[in-house]
Design an enzyme around this catalytic site. Structure first.
Site, short mmCIF file in Angstrom:
data_model
loop_
_atom_site.label_atom_id
_atom_site.label_comp_id
_atom_site.label_asym_id
_atom_site.label_seq_id
_atom_site.Cartn_x
_atom_site.Cartn_y
_atom_site.Cartn_z
N CYS A 167 26.35 44.35 -11.54
CA CYS A 167 25.59 44.69 -12.74
C CYS A 167 24.14 45.04 -12.43
O CYS A 167 23.45 45.64 -13.26
CB CYS A 167 25.63 43.54 -13.75
N ASN A 168 23.65 44.67 -11.23
CA ASN A 168 22.25 45.00 -10.93
C ASN A 168 22.04 45.62 -9.55
O ASN A 168 20.94 45.59 -9.02
CB ASN A 168 21.35 43.75 -11.07
N SER A 205 19.29 38.50 -5.29
CA SER A 205 19.84 38.52 -6.65
C SER A 205 18.73 38.43 -7.68
O SER A 205 17.62 37.98 -7.40
CB SER A 205 20.82 37.37 -6.84
#
Length: 590
Positions: free
Chosen positions: A50-51, A109
């Protein structure tokens, strides 16, 4: 080693670009196929979360590889190469290994230390293996990255430095409060049944929500998740609370209706368009916001009033009428925090205009009826012009000294209009987003999405364990590089020993021709003696060349060995192919 990674993440690109560049499952497969078909690349793997979107490849040319991988990312993401290029990062060889190991440990992250990335790396490797785009290099690299990530989580307290994106998102919804206290008794709607949605559903169930409703385009998957939730979390873990967590599945068509019943909704689907529009969310929240502002006697509240009863028509700030005022009142009266009496109004004004403004303030009639309607409040008493008049007089004295009006040094405080407490909490973990960003402006609704999570995590403190994880990553990168460089020279060493064995066999055959009467016992003894001599002569140089090749810059020793002993390059390549075939066979039977 010619490992290359080209990618973009939340650290290099805004969420709006990541959202547009996101790759669905089919696009990832096509990207892998096109990458290994390209000239510079022999292996490829895609890590898409998602990132982040990253393309790993084993290339034979650096510059050509960067150009090809960047072009392929642009083609398959749908974002033009010219627009995408400023947000791309490139890592090569040891730096690429260091990057993946850091990613596996959660150091890169959005929420430092989160462990979900390990599952995503595992899925990435499995996809590349299924498509046969991962060869020896990427298989070894990704498997080692998984081991490094597990080591970091088991040997350090990196888990204390962060948590999963789901937990962090729920903490943001709870505005830093205890998730259990915030979630207890709420009704939750989870849209999607993938790994992220399943984790969100389980987290909410553990936190103590009263109900979890799962919606998914494939209804069977929604039913399976709901069944698992009831099976695992049906009995509350909280001491003294023996009520069951109700879980049920609904089709996607029921989402608007379920949203009207829900207190919190989490969405993480692979949809390319919006799952929840601003209109749908506004409809779901309608009628619930007013309850917080309802009068004590139960009467319908005034929608123009805040919780304290203050009306929406806030007091004006100008004095008297506009005659003699040097300001353009029509253009400034609705500016937030602007006072026609204050320092902001006169900053930059000529001395003659300043005197005119001061005279207008001094002579202006004071009275609520003479105020301009609709102007915003200030932090001073609007009925008392004295503080502003004193400020203007002080500014006039400054003008006489320095010849100009000072610049405004600080903004005037703005009284924000009150907002109701949220009654509907939304967490959007999808990329591209599932929930319309316009929902942020809706009263009574709190939305946390990837963009707001990035902003919230930017200033998060780093745990002391992060330094220990960084040391682990550095050690593992050095060990992996040494092993890879040593493995690179192994086929050459094997080819050298094979050539030596062939020489020994040839000489023994010649000996048999010269001494045909030599008995088997003596022939065996001579053969063993010659082999020992050859092994002793080769032992020191082959051991030493492996040690030297394992050091940074040691790749050239394999070429030197091939040149010195005039080894056939095809023989060395055949050894490499045989080793790769054996490795692949062992992997398939594992």
């Amino acid at each position: 080693m010619s490992l290359l990674v080209v990618g973009l993440s939340h650290r290099s690109a805004p969420v709006s670009v990541l959202e547009r560049a996101s790759l669905n499952a089919d696009a990832q497969v096509k990207l892998l196929q096109d990458t290994v078909a390209a000239e510079p690349a022999t292996e490829a793997a895609v890590l898409a979360t998602c990132n982040r979107i990253e393309l790993y490849a084993d290339v034979d040319k650096f510059h050509a590889g960067v150009a090809e991988l960047s072009t392929l990312l642009a083609q398959h993401s749908g974002v033009g190469l010219e627009e995408l290029t400023p947000y791309l990062y490139v890592h090569y060889e040891d730096r690429a290994v260091h990057h993946l190991f850091s990613v596996a440990c959660g150091l890169d992250s959005m929420v430092v230390g989160e462990g979900q990335i390990l599952g995503q790396i595992k899925d990435s490797l499995a996809r590349a293996q299924d498509l046969h785009s991962a060869g020896r290099l990427l298989n070894d690299l990704f498997q080692q990255a998984l081991r490094v990530g597990k080591r970091a989580h088991s040997e350090t307290g990196i888990d204390r430095a962060g948590q999963s994106l789901v937990t962090f998102g729920l903490e943001q919804l709870a505005q830093g409060g205890d998730i259990r206290e915030w979630a207890r008794g709420k009704k939750a709607l989870v849209i999607g049944a993938g790994s992220m949605s399943s984790l969100a559903a389980a987290t909410l169930a553990r936190a103590g929500v009263a109900e979890v409703v799962v919606a998914n385009r494939t209804f069977d998957r929604a039913e399976r998740l709901a069944h698992l939730l009831e099976e695992q979390y049906g009995q509350r873990l909280m001491e003294g609370d023996d009520t069951d967590v109700a879980a049920r599945a609904v089709p996607m068509e029921s989402v608007p209706a379920e949203l009207t019943r829900a207190d919190v909704a989490v969405s993480c689907t692979g949809a390319t368009g919006l799952v929840l529009t601003a209109e749908a969310v506004a409809t779901a929240a309608e009628g619930r916001t007013a309850v917080l502002w309802a009068d004590a006697d139960g009467e319908e509240p005034d929608r123009t009033a805040g919780p304290d009863g203050q009306r929406g028509n806030l007091p004006a700030t100008s004095l008297g009428n506009e005659d003699g005022c040097p300001l353009d009142l029509t253009s400034v009266q609705n500016t937030a925090g602007f006072s026609v009496l204050g320092e902001a109004a006169v900053a930059g004004m000529a001395a003659a205009d300043l005197e005119q403004h001061a005279a207008w303030v001094d002579n202006g009639a004071v009275g609520g009826a003479q105020r301009t309607a609709g102007a915003r409040p200030t932090t001073i008493d609007p009925l008392d012009p004295a503080p502003d008049a004193d400020a203007i007089a002080a500014l006039a004295a400054t003008v006489a000294t320095v010849g100009r009006i000072p610049e405004r040094r600080r903004p005037e405080p703005v009284e924000e209009p009150p907002r109701p407490q949220p009654v509907l909490f939304l967490l959007d973990l999808a990329m591209p987003r599932d929930i319309d960003a316009a929902v942020h402006r809706l009263a009574g609704v709190r939305l946390v999405d990837i963009e707001s999570l990035a902003e919230a995590s930017a200033g998060a403190p780093m745990a002391a364990d992060v330094d220990q994880v960084r040391r682990i990553v550095s050690d593992e990168v050095a060990a992996f590089g040494a092993a890879l460089r040593a493995a690179h020279i192994t086929p050459t060493v094997v080819a050298l020993r094979t050539m030596a064995a062939d020489v020994v066999a040839g000489e023994i055959a010649r000996l048999d021709g010269r001494l045909p009467g030599l008995d088997d016992k003596h022939r065996a003894e001579i053969t063993q003696t010659v082999r020992r001599v050859v092994d002793k002569l080769l032992h020191a140089p082959t051991v030493r060349v492996k040690q030297l090749a394992a050091e940074p810059g040691g790749a050239g020793y394999a070429d030197a060995l091939r040149t010195l002993f005039d080894l056939d390059p095809e023989t060395v390549a055949a050894v490499s192919r045989a080793e790769d075939s054996t490795t692949e066979k062992n992997r398939g039977s594992a």
